[in-house]
Write a protein that holds these residues in place. Sequence first.
Motif, PDB file in Angstrom:
ATOM      1  N   SER A  17       0.833  -1.202   0.000  1.00 36.90           N
ATOM      2  CA  SER A  17       0.000   0.000   0.000  1.00 36.90           C
ATOM      3  C   SER A  17       0.870   1.255   0.000  1.00 36.90           C
ATOM      4  O   SER A  17       1.992   1.245   0.505  1.00 36.90           O
ATOM      5  N   ARG A  19       0.190   5.804   0.140  1.00 32.17           N
ATOM      6  CA  ARG A  19      -0.738   6.928   0.205  1.00 32.17           C
ATOM      7  C   ARG A  19      -0.062   8.134  -0.421  1.00 32.17           C
ATOM      8  O   ARG A  19       0.991   8.574   0.046  1.00 32.17           O
ATOM      9  N   SER A  21      -0.242  12.166  -1.459  1.00 38.44           N
ATOM     10  CA  SER A  21      -0.875  13.398  -1.009  1.00 38.44           C
ATOM     11  C   SER A  21      -0.525  14.536  -1.954  1.00 38.44           C
ATOM     12  O   SER A  21       0.535  14.537  -2.573  1.00 38.44           O
ATOM     13  N   ALA A  79      -5.903  13.286  -1.511  1.00 40.61           N
ATOM     14  CA  ALA A  79      -5.077  12.123  -1.233  1.00 40.61           C
ATOM     15  C   ALA A  79      -5.558  10.932  -2.046  1.00 40.61           C
ATOM     16  O   ALA A  79      -6.724  10.879  -2.463  1.00 40.61           O
ATOM     17  N   GLN A  81      -5.296   6.829  -1.548  1.00 41.12           N
ATOM     18  CA  GLN A  81      -4.890   5.636  -0.825  1.00 41.12           C
ATOM     19  C   GLN A  81      -4.897   4.472  -1.809  1.00 41.12           C
ATOM     20  O   GLN A  81      -5.933   4.179  -2.411  1.00 41.12           O
ATOM     21  N   ASN A  83      -4.154   0.508  -2.324  1.00 40.04           N
ATOM     22  CA  ASN A  83      -3.971  -0.798  -1.687  1.00 40.04           C
ATOM     23  C   ASN A  83      -3.859  -1.881  -2.759  1.00 40.04           C
ATOM     24  O   ASN A  83      -4.216  -1.664  -3.912  1.00 40.04           O
TER      25      ASN A  83
END
Length: 120
Positions: A17, A19, A21, A79, A81, A83
């Motif tokens: 994963s 993230r 931004s 953002a 995310q 996965n």
Amino acid sequence: QVQLVESGGELVQPGGSLRLSCAASGIIFGINAMGWYRQAPGKQRELVADITSGGTTNYADSVKGRFTISRDNAKNTVALQMNSLKPEDTAVYYCNADVRISTIRHRDYWGQGTQVTVSS
């Protein structure tokens, strides 16, 4: 002048994963849609996901169920995310924003890009 600054890209193993931004700064009256695009070597830039100021989201079929886009209107940030990353997610990821630069004008802005590499 408005700037978009991305962060969070790095090397990650398949199944991992990340993230991403993005923060917008400058003279901003407001921001309409914000989104993430990506461009892999030898391929055209493509939409990954976008989100309206009201929170309505849209995803590319290839990332549905794995990626989630979100934004903070008060902070002018968006953002992504990510996965269950796959090698085919490897690309430079770009932040995009449709920014209101006056009460009647808006303009499209892009970040500089952040590299995401999915590899074992």
